[in-house]
Structures are given as C-alpha cells and as structure tokens.
Design an enzyme around this catalytic site. Structure first.
Site, PDB file in Angstrom:
ATOM      1  N   SER A 169     -10.748   1.537  14.229  1.00  9.26           N
ATOM      2  CA  SER A 169      -9.922   0.652  13.492  1.00  9.26           C
ATOM      3  C   SER A 169      -9.606  -0.832  14.281  1.00  9.26           C
ATOM      4  O   SER A 169      -9.797  -1.861  13.631  1.00  9.26           O
ATOM      5  CB  SER A 169      -8.486   1.155  12.936  1.00  9.26           C
ATOM      6  OG  SER A 169      -7.541   1.050  13.933  1.00  9.26           O
ATOM      7  N   LYS A 215      -5.437  -8.441  21.777  1.00 12.59           N
ATOM      8  CA  LYS A 215      -6.907  -8.413  21.831  1.00 12.59           C
ATOM      9  C   LYS A 215      -7.554  -9.171  20.967  1.00 12.59           C
ATOM     10  O   LYS A 215      -8.533  -9.928  21.308  1.00 12.59           O
ATOM     11  CB  LYS A 215      -7.014  -6.941  21.351  1.00 12.59           C
ATOM     12  CG  LYS A 215      -6.787  -5.722  22.329  1.00 12.59           C
ATOM     13  CD  LYS A 215      -6.998  -4.150  21.623  1.00 12.59           C
ATOM     14  CE  LYS A 215      -6.266  -3.208  22.458  1.00 12.59           C
ATOM     15  NZ  LYS A 215      -7.019  -2.855  23.667  1.00 12.59           N
ATOM     16  N   CYS A 260      -3.579  -3.678   4.334  1.00 17.17           N
ATOM     17  CA  CYS A 260      -2.614  -4.933   4.672  1.00 17.17           C
ATOM     18  C   CYS A 260      -3.197  -6.171   4.363  1.00 17.17           C
ATOM     19  O   CYS A 260      -2.299  -7.158   4.625  1.00 17.17           O
ATOM     20  CB  CYS A 260      -2.475  -4.936   6.543  1.00 17.17           C
ATOM     21  SG  CYS A 260      -2.068  -3.542   7.061  1.00 17.17           S
ATOM     22  N   SER A 292      -7.318  -2.947   6.487  1.00 14.82           N
ATOM     23  CA  SER A 292      -8.274  -1.871   6.612  1.00 14.82           C
ATOM     24  C   SER A 292      -9.202  -1.724   5.519  1.00 14.82           C
ATOM     25  O   SER A 292      -9.042  -2.016   4.481  1.00 14.82           O
ATOM     26  CB  SER A 292      -7.888  -0.678   7.057  1.00 14.82           C
ATOM     27  OG  SER A 292      -7.276  -0.755   8.470  1.00 14.82           O
ATOM     28  N   HIS A 345      -2.494 -10.482  11.829  1.00 16.03           N
ATOM     29  CA  HIS A 345      -2.004  -9.510  11.295  1.00 16.03           C
ATOM     30  C   HIS A 345      -1.657  -8.455  12.841  1.00 16.03           C
ATOM     31  O   HIS A 345      -2.520  -8.466  13.600  1.00 16.03           O
ATOM     32  CB  HIS A 345      -3.046  -8.844  10.436  1.00 16.03           C
ATOM     33  CG  HIS A 345      -2.614  -7.338  10.224  1.00 16.03           C
ATOM     34  ND1 HIS A 345      -1.347  -6.965   9.876  1.00 16.03           N
ATOM     35  CD2 HIS A 345      -3.313  -6.097  10.629  1.00 16.03           C
ATOM     36  CE1 HIS A 345      -1.432  -5.494   9.533  1.00 16.03           C
ATOM     37  NE2 HIS A 345      -2.565  -5.039   9.928  1.00 16.03           N
ATOM     38  N   GLU A 373       0.979  -1.321   0.100  1.00 17.03           N
ATOM     39  CA  GLU A 373      -0.126  -0.058   0.119  1.00 17.03           C
ATOM     40  C   GLU A 373       0.956   1.339  -0.108  1.00 17.03           C
ATOM     41  O   GLU A 373       0.444   2.331   0.306  1.00 17.03           O
ATOM     42  CB  GLU A 373      -0.902   0.073   1.188  1.00 17.03           C
ATOM     43  CG  GLU A 373      -0.287  -0.291   2.366  1.00 17.03           C
ATOM     44  CD  GLU A 373      -1.342  -0.219   3.557  1.00 17.03           C
ATOM     45  OE1 GLU A 373      -2.002   0.568   3.847  1.00 17.03           O
ATOM     46  OE2 GLU A 373      -1.490  -1.653   4.127  1.00 17.03           O
ATOM     47  N   THR A 387       2.983   3.357  16.016  1.00 15.22           N
ATOM     48  CA  THR A 387       2.674   1.922  15.391  1.00 15.22           C
ATOM     49  C   THR A 387       3.103   1.879  13.789  1.00 15.22           C
ATOM     50  O   THR A 387       2.502   1.519  12.904  1.00 15.22           O
ATOM     51  CB  THR A 387       1.178   1.763  15.306  1.00 15.22           C
ATOM     52  OG1 THR A 387       0.438   2.838  14.764  1.00 15.22           O
ATOM     53  CG2 THR A 387       0.677   1.749  16.977  1.00 15.22           C
ATOM     54  N   ASN A 430       4.983  -2.111  12.558  1.00 16.97           N
ATOM     55  CA  ASN A 430       3.930  -2.419  11.621  1.00 16.97           C
ATOM     56  C   ASN A 430       4.486  -2.508  10.256  1.00 16.97           C
ATOM     57  O   ASN A 430       5.210  -1.492   9.835  1.00 16.97           O
ATOM     58  CB  ASN A 430       2.627  -1.442  11.637  1.00 16.97           C
ATOM     59  CG  ASN A 430       1.518  -1.983  10.802  1.00 16.97           C
ATOM     60  OD1 ASN A 430       1.442  -3.249  10.259  1.00 16.97           O
ATOM     61  ND2 ASN A 430       0.247  -1.311  10.856  1.00 16.97           N
TER      62      ASN A 430
HETATM   63  P1  HMG Z   1      -3.827   5.714  21.812  1.00 17.21           P
HETATM   64  O1  HMG Z   1      -4.941   6.603  21.842  1.00 17.21           O
HETATM   65  O2  HMG Z   1      -2.408   6.690  21.810  1.00 17.21           O
HETATM   66  O3  HMG Z   1      -3.466   4.707  22.961  1.00 17.21           O
HETATM   67  O4  HMG Z   1      -3.786   5.134  20.509  1.00 17.21           O
HETATM   68  P2  HMG Z   1      -4.496   4.375  24.164  1.00 17.21           P
HETATM   69  O5  HMG Z   1      -4.692   5.391  25.114  1.00 17.21           O
HETATM   70  O6  HMG Z   1      -5.673   3.434  23.594  1.00 17.21           O
HETATM   71  O7  HMG Z   1      -3.282   3.374  24.943  1.00 17.21           O
HETATM   72  C1  HMG Z   1      -2.868   2.366  24.058  1.00 17.21           C
HETATM   73  C2  HMG Z   1      -2.456   1.256  25.256  1.00 17.21           C
HETATM   74  O8  HMG Z   1      -1.578   1.619  26.311  1.00 17.21           O
HETATM   75  C3  HMG Z   1      -3.841   1.280  26.314  1.00 17.21           C
HETATM   76  O9  HMG Z   1      -4.009  -0.361  26.448  1.00 17.21           O
HETATM   77  C4  HMG Z   1      -3.704   1.889  27.435  1.00 17.21           C
HETATM   78  O10 HMG Z   1      -4.333   1.460  28.616  1.00 17.21           O
HETATM   79  C5  HMG Z   1      -2.106   1.770  27.450  1.00 17.21           C
HETATM   80  P3  HMG Z   1      -5.314  -1.334  26.302  1.00 17.21           P
HETATM   81  O11 HMG Z   1      -6.413  -0.392  26.961  1.00 17.21           O
HETATM   82  O12 HMG Z   1      -5.682  -0.845  24.777  1.00 17.21           O
HETATM   83  O13 HMG Z   1      -5.109  -2.676  26.446  1.00 17.21           O
HETATM   84  N1  HMG Z   1      -1.369   2.311  28.257  1.00 17.21           N
HETATM   85  C6  HMG Z   1      -0.487   2.180  29.247  1.00 17.21           C
HETATM   86  N2  HMG Z   1       0.031   0.934  29.571  1.00 17.21           N
HETATM   87  C7  HMG Z   1       1.050   0.941  30.434  1.00 17.21           C
HETATM   88  N3  HMG Z   1       1.477   2.207  30.954  1.00 17.21           N
HETATM   89  C8  HMG Z   1       1.030   3.333  30.888  1.00 17.21           C
HETATM   90  C9  HMG Z   1      -0.223   3.397  29.932  1.00 17.21           C
HETATM   91  N4  HMG Z   1      -0.905   4.395  29.226  1.00 17.21           N
HETATM   92  C10 HMG Z   1      -1.634   3.798  28.342  1.00 17.21           C
HETATM   93  N5  HMG Z   1       1.473   4.567  31.276  1.00 17.21           N
HETATM   94  C11 HMG Z   1      -3.952   3.422  18.609  1.00 17.21           C
HETATM   95  C12 HMG Z   1      -3.724   3.462  20.205  1.00 17.21           C
HETATM   96  C13 HMG Z   1      -3.581   1.963  18.300  1.00 17.21           C
HETATM   97  C14 HMG Z   1      -5.273   3.606  18.507  1.00 17.21           C
HETATM   98  C15 HMG Z   1      -3.002   4.293  17.918  1.00 17.21           C
HETATM   99  O14 HMG Z   1      -1.791   3.784  17.947  1.00 17.21           O
HETATM  100  C16 HMG Z   1      -3.303   4.208  16.231  1.00 17.21           C
HETATM  101  O15 HMG Z   1      -4.199   4.883  15.876  1.00 17.21           O
HETATM  102  N6  HMG Z   1      -2.679   3.530  15.511  1.00 17.21           N
HETATM  103  C17 HMG Z   1      -2.973   3.247  14.296  1.00 17.21           C
HETATM  104  C18 HMG Z   1      -3.912   2.386  13.715  1.00 17.21           C
HETATM  105  C19 HMG Z   1      -3.851   0.985  14.079  1.00 17.21           C
HETATM  106  O16 HMG Z   1      -2.767   0.255  14.408  1.00 17.21           O
HETATM  107  N7  HMG Z   1      -5.001   0.141  14.383  1.00 17.21           N
HETATM  108  C20 HMG Z   1      -5.206  -1.234  14.382  1.00 17.21           C
HETATM  109  C21 HMG Z   1      -6.160  -1.958  13.727  1.00 17.21           C
HETATM  110  S1  HMG Z   1      -6.476  -1.464  12.243  1.00 17.21           S
HETATM  111  C22 HMG Z   1      -5.265  -2.723  11.372  1.00 17.21           C
HETATM  112  O17 HMG Z   1      -4.526  -3.401  11.812  1.00 17.21           O
HETATM  113  C23 HMG Z   1      -4.818  -2.070   9.974  1.00 17.21           C
HETATM  114  C24 HMG Z   1      -3.391  -1.360   9.725  1.00 17.21           C
HETATM  115  O18 HMG Z   1      -2.327  -2.160   9.809  1.00 17.21           O
HETATM  116  C25 HMG Z   1      -3.547  -0.849   8.360  1.00 17.21           C
HETATM  117  C26 HMG Z   1      -3.829  -1.560   6.939  1.00 17.21           C
HETATM  118  O19 HMG Z   1      -4.736  -2.348   7.077  1.00 17.21           O
HETATM  119  O20 HMG Z   1      -3.154  -1.444   6.084  1.00 17.21           O
HETATM  120  C27 HMG Z   1      -3.315  -0.319  10.672  1.00 17.21           C
END
Ligand code: HMG
Length: 413
Positions: free
Chosen positions: A205, A253, A113, A334, A244, A81, A156, A301
């Site tokens: 996502s 998860k 992906c 996605s 993935h 991509e 990521t 990633n």
């Molecule tokens: P965010 O808002 O920065 O993070 O976004 P958060 O607030 O959700 O925190 C992440 C985790 O850290 C949480 O764990 C927190 O609790 C923990 P969870 O509750 O989810 O188990 N946390 C801590 N842990 C320990 N000590 C601390 C602490 N503070 C917080 N002090 C998000 C996270 C993944 C949404 C962001 O990084 C993002 O948007 N990433 C890009 C999108 C993505 O990867 N999506 C995945 C699914 S889609 C997919 O896989 C397709 C893709 O590969 C693209 C394609 O297909 O081409 C992306």
C-alpha cells in the site's frame, strides 16, 4: 468567481490511546510507533459513537461557528468508508441531526480515503456552475480507521471528522481550478462486505501510494509547466505541502518522492542536490510538511478526513502567516484514486482559523490498553456515554432495524 473552503471544523472522539502504551502491550519498542511511524497517540471511538455522530458533531460545530442557517445549505455530501447501511447513506442521518431543509441534494461518497476530495471537488464544481440562489455546500469527511487487534496496521488506526463549508466566499482556501489525477485498480487495502476491519497489504500500500503520487503530481506539474521558468521547481512556489496521512512517516516518504520528481525536472536544482537528495528532502520536509502533521500524530488515520485534518490544523496553528500563500495538497485513496491540487489561503484567514482542533485535543481523556480493547471489542453498538464524552450526538443503538440517535444534551438532562 473564487470558489473554495469558507471554513472548517474538526471533531475527534473524546478518547485517545498513547502509542507507547500500545507498544508495551504488543511487545514492540515504543520508538517503532513514535519515531518509525510518527504516531504519538491515536483517537478511539467509544461504542456510542459511529460515523454519523462523528460527522454530525463536526457539521453542527461548523454551522454554529459560521452562524449559518442550516436551511441555506443546498448540498450535503458525506465522504466515508465506514458506512452504516448498504442503502441508506450516512448523509441522510446527518441531514436530520443538523436540521438541514428538504431543498437539498444529499448523498454519501465512497472511494477509500480519496472520497473526501471527491466530495470537495464535486461541491466546488456545483458552486462554480452557479444558479439562481446562492450555492453553499456542506462537505463532511468522517471515518473510523480499524485494523485487527495485534496486526501491523493496528498502530495506524484513528477516528475523526472534518466539516467544510464550500462556497463562493472562501476565507480558508481558494481552490485552484486545475488538478492532477491518477487512478488504477490495485489491491492494496480493501474491506469486503460484512467485515469491520480492513484487509491491507501494508508494504504494497505504501508503494501504491507513492506510485499514485508520482502520477498525480506529474500530471499536475505538466499542466503547470507553461507558468514555470525552465529550471524552476514547483515546490518553490508552494508555502506548505499537505499529504493524506495514514501515519506521519508516510507524509515524509511522500515528500521525499515528490521533491525528487519535481527537482529532477528542474535541471539546475537537480544538479545542486544530486548526491545529497535525502538531506535536502529532509530539510524541505521540515519546512514545508512537518507543520501540518501535529494533529495527525495525536489522532492517527482518519481516512477520508486525513488530508483536511492536516489543513485545519495547519490553518489553526499558522493562520495569518499563511495569508496570500499557496498550498499544495495530495489526496490518496486505496484501490486507488489520487489527486494533487493547490489552493491559496486568503489574507483574511485569521477570522476563520479556529477549527476546534486544539480544543478537541485538550478535552480528550487518555485511556489504557484494556479500556481501548474493551471499546474496540464492543464495536459501535450504541449505548450510554462513557465519562468524559464530549460529542454533540450519541448513537443509542439499533432497534427494529432502525438506528437511533440523540442529542448528547437531551441524554444528559
Ligand atoms: P510494519 O511492518 O509494522 O512496520 O508496518 P515496519 O517494519 O515497516 O516499520 C515501520 C517503520 O518503523 C520503519 O521505518 C522502520 O524502520 C521503523 P521506515 O523504514 O519505513 O522509514 N522502525 C523503528 N524506528 C525506530 N526505532 C525502532 C524501530 N523499529 C522499526 N525500534 C505499515 C508498517 C505502515 C505497513 C503498517 O502499519 C500498515 O500496514 N498500516 C496500514 C496501511 C497503511 O497505512 N498504508 C499507508 C499507505 S495506503 C493509504 O494511505 C490508504 C489508507 O489510508 C486507506 C484508504 O485509502 O482508505 C490506508
């Protein structure tokens, strides 16, 4: 006829950023990235590396390791991509750099992906269809994952390529013939024409990924049901589960969701875990999933390549212990399309188990946040190789609308 992956080879950029350093620069607790997302380091591509050099280096290493004459490849598919042109596919540049002959079907595939799996399944079907000459395909999944600096997606990111030989003598993975699929138009992650970085609705996502997993795994489980004992969990038939992996916590998860779907359908198992599902799912994750995530936690990633990086890294680490055992694999792209399928690792896997993952990780240079931002801001514009560059091919830049590539050795000479 057995059809599947004969061998894999991995290439990742020569530079990596420790996540604790990024966390410090962004004013975030390092535990959020390292434990919260599960990422320790992420791979960073320098300006002289684009998706063509990533794919071609993985492909060249695979052909060398397997001692395959490039002219015997009848199909070359590149899944990405991170395309470099609206019309010319990445695959035709790779075709030239690898010295593959003209009698070859060559094209690029895109569906976020998921395209790596689309390419693998297309190649496997082509091999199964047979023909007069032996059919062997080269499938390469390659990407540079980019989000805006300072955004929630930034930790990521990552980059890398996985090349796979697909044929009728699979020594790495014999593909099962059935799979479960799930598709639907969702706006969780996309990259409009002209943008370098993806737009992502991060939390949504994650939900889309989990819904697609439920759909694809559910579809696969119904196909498999006649072979299962009434109360048997499908996960009990799988030695490892690979997902993935945009970041390792996502695989955790996903596994929690998958075992819930699987165990609910197996009544006795469900009765045994009800009330302590989280604890039982965590134990199952440690046994079945964590062993495949070591490389992903140090690379980040790799979009289309992500699932196959997990596979290569698992086979390299566990090799003959996996012989004769069945793996479950979940691919998500996605937008979205997803597929759950299985494969059996042949008993002779040890002869092909070195995919170059450990070597690539050992050879990398760690960069600081300043250097990382310099690379990112420059973009993949081409140029000279920075100190520590380990790739086989270099992107020299665009001249008169044409992209120029060179062997790294020729550049060094
Ligand atoms: P965010 O808002 O920065 O993070 O976004 P958060 O607030 O959700 O925190 C992440 C985790 O850290 C949480 O764990 C927190 O609790 C923990 P969870 O509750 O989810 O188990 N946390 C801590 N842990 C320990 N000590 C601390 C602490 N503070 C917080 N002090 C998000 C996270 C993944 C949404 C962001 O990084 C993002 O948007 N990433 C890009 C999108 C993505 O990867 N999506 C995945 C699914 S889609 C997919 O896989 C397709 C893709 O590969 C693209 C394609 O297909 O081409 C992306």
């Amino acid at each position: 006829m057995s059809v599947g992956i004969e061998r894999l080879a991995v290439y990742v950029p020569s530079y990596a950023l420790p996540m604790a350093d990024l966390a410090a620069a962004r004013g975030v607790a390092p535990e959020k990235y390292v434990q919260g997302l599960g990422v320790e380091q992420m791979a960073i591509a320098p300006p002289c590396e684009d998706v063509v050099t990533l794919a071609a280096t993985a492909g060249a290493r695979l052909l060398r390791a397997a001692r395959i004459d490039p002219r015997s490849i009848g199909m070359l598919l590149v899944a990405t991509e991170t395309g470099v042109d609206h019309a010319k596919p990445v695959s035709i540049f790779v075709h030239e750099l690898l010295g593959i002959g003209p009698r070859c079907r060559v094209y690029e595939l895109k569906h976020a992906c998921y395209a790596g799996t689309a390419a693998l399944m297309t190649a496997a079907d082509w091999v199964r269809a047979g023909g007069i000459r032996t059919r062997r395909a080269l499938v390469i999944a390659a990407d540079i994952a980019r989000y805006e600096l300072g955004s929630a997606g930034e930790p990521t990111q990552g980059a890398g390529a996985v090349a796979m030989l697909v044929g009728s003598e699979p020594q790495a993975l014999v593909l099962g013939e059935e799979s479960g699929t799930h598709a639907g138009n969702v706006y969780d992650f996309w990259r409009p024409l002209g943008r370098r970085e993806a737009i992502v609705d991060g939390k949504y996502s994650v939900d889309c990924y989990l819904d697609a997993l439920t759909g694809a795994f559910g579809a696969f489980r119904s196909l498999e049901r006649p072979a299962l004992e009434p109360d048997e969990a499908l996960t009990d038939r799988l030695a490892r589960l690979l997902y993935h992996t945009p970041f390792p916590k996502m695989a955790m998860k996903a596994h929690r969701r998958l075992v819930e779907v699987d165990w609910r359908a197996a009544r006795e198992r469900w009765a045994a875990v009800e009330g302590r599902l989280d604890e039982a799912a965590a134990a199952s994750y440690r046994d079945l999933v964590a062993p495949s995530l070591v490389a992903a936690s140090r690379i980040g990633n790799t979009y289309t390549a992500s699932l196959y990086l997990c596979l290569a890294s698992l086979i390299e680490a566990e090799n003959r212990a996996l012989g004769g055992r069945r793996l479950g694999l979940f691919s998500y792209g996605s937008g979205c399309c997803a597929e759950f399928f299985t494969g059996i690792v042949p008993s002779g896997v040890a002869t092909v188990s070195d995919a170059g993952v450990a070597t690539a990780l050992r050879q990398r240079t760690l960069v600081d946040v300043e250097q990382y931002e310099r690379f990112v801001r420059a973009g993949d514009v081409g140029g000279d190789t920075p100190a520590g560059f380990t790739g086989d091919f270099v992107f020299r830049g665009v001249r008169q609308d044409r992209r120029e590539y060179q062997h790294a050795e020729a550049l060094a000479a």
